[in-house]
Motif scaffolding. Structure first.
Motif: not given
Ligand code: UD1
Length: 349
Positions: A130, A153, A183, A204, A220, A222, A233, A235, A299, A302
């Motif tokens: 991040t 954060y 991730n 996710l 969902k 995003f 997106c 990762r 979201r 993101d």
């Molecule tokens: C985020 C933080 C990261 C942190 C991590 C810990 C940012 C940019 N990233 O990671 O620093 O260490 O959380 O909690 O601040 N998604 C969906 N649907 C969902 C959940 C997620 O589509 O219900 C998508 C998100 O849009 C993203 C991807 O899945 O594109 C990963 O999301 P997530 O697992 O939350 O991790 P980050 O956002 O990458």
């Protein structure tokens, strides 16, 4: 030869517990400090079942300096510390910035002061990709500039990195390795430890496994209008056991004096970028379970796409991510099944 003694703050958490297992597998004595605010006392049983060794455990909050000091007094001869204990929910940090700043920053300061007081020289710090924000070049290397944080954060990670650099510059004894995680996903292949999300998962993969298990009606996704091949997106999803092993190597590098600088920083990722939709497809294919999902709006906050250039970690640390995404997503599903079985047993008893 004396076993290395490693203090692990947040050692009962998701990444912490997997790292404790790998430290024990590498022959270290582990002392866990955890306040159990985002974990569970039973995690230690899972660790013991995997390794056959029950680590020392202190239930303590790193904000309580006198409590932490008593642990340093009781546990003489600590060779290194891995500091995981921190708050990590991006959304919550926007709602409660001071809570995040106090928690993540004060706990690090307490630890650094006690390290100096007790002559503990080596620190591994949990940082995050991040800090790069949306990088200008992909894959991102460690030399990419740190961008203005988009959440409190994220800012705590940047500030903590700075605090460690400044402290090490002023203290000839302090070495540190900052690991910038991409991730982390998946669980130990035994399914005896894994992620235990609190309430509705924000990340996710826990959301996917809970949806596939029928706990949530649908995932969902995003956004599908990003500038990426399928619009979702991207990762760099890293297996949590691979990530855990990076900590063992990083500590060994400092303890055996192989570090080239007093503070070093490494990207811990696979080097592969995967879109949300690719991950959803892979999960369904490898586990043979349907995953209801729908595309919704983006979201806020993101990042569009990020994946690591892990070459520096590969070459310097001699560490490389080994697991495939297929196996990692199998492990995530196996863990979810294990949780479901446990809940069933509890309900029956
Ligand atoms: C985020 C933080 C990261 C942190 C991590 C810990 C940012 C940019 N990233 O990671 O620093 O260490 O959380 O909690 O601040 N998604 C969906 N649907 C969902 C959940 C997620 O589509 O219900 C998508 C998100 O849009 C993203 C991807 O899945 O594109 C990963 O999301 P997530 O697992 O939350 O991790 P980050 O956002 O990458």
């Amino acid at each position: 030869m004396k076993k290395r003694k490693i203090l692990v703050t947040g050692g009962m958490g998701y990444i912490g517990s997997h790292t404790v297992v790998e430290l024990q597998n590498a022959g270290c004595d582990v002392v866990i400090v955890d306040d159990l605010s985002n974990s569970n006392a039973a995690v230690i049983d899972g660790i013991e079942k995997i390794t056959g060794i029950r680590p020392m455990f202190y239930k303590e909050d790193c904000l309580n300096k006198s409590g932490l000091e008593m642990i340093f007094e009781a546990e003489e001869g600590i060779d290194g510390i891995i500091h995981f204990a921190a708050k990590k929910a991006v959304n919550e940090s926007v709602q409660k910035p001071l809570y995040y700043y106090r928690n993540n920053i004060m706990s690090l300061i307490n630890l650094l002061e006690l390290m100096a007081q007790f002559g503990v020289k080596n620190l591994v710090f949990s940082s995050s990709c991040t800090v790069y924000g949306q990088p200008d070049h992909l894959p991102v290397t460690e030399t990419a500039p740190v961008k203005t944080a988009t959440s409190p954060y994220g800012n705590t990670k940047q500030i903590c990195e700075e605090i460690i650099r400044d402290t090490s510059a002023a203290d000839a004894n302090l070495n540190a390795i900052l690991l910038r995680y991409f991730n982390p996903i998946g669980a130990h292949p035994s399914a005896l430890i894994g992620e235990l999300p609190n309430g509705v998962p924000m990340n996710l993969v826990p959301f996917i496994t809970q949806t596939a298990a029928g706990i949530r009606p649908e995932l969902k996704v995003f956004g599908n209008d990003y500038n990426t091949p399928d619009g979702s997106c991207i990762r760099d999803y890293i297996n949590v056991v691979d990530l855990a092993k990076a900590h063992v190597v990083a500590l060994d590098r400092m303890i055996s004096g192989k570090n080239k600088q007093k503070v070093e920083c490494f990207n811990i990722g696979t080097g592969r970028g995967l879109s949300v939709l690719e991950l959803v497809e892979t999960f369904q294919r490898v586990n043979g379970v349907p995953l209801p999902y729908k595309i919704v709006g983006r979201r806020e906050g993101d990042i569009e796409q990020i994946w690591a250039d892990p070459a520096y970690a590969n070459d310097e640390l001699g560490w490389k991510a080994q697991e495939t995404t297929d196996d990692t997503l199998r492990s995530a599903w196996k863990w979810q099944m294990h949780l479901a079985e446990n809940q069933k047993k509890e309900a029956e008893s």
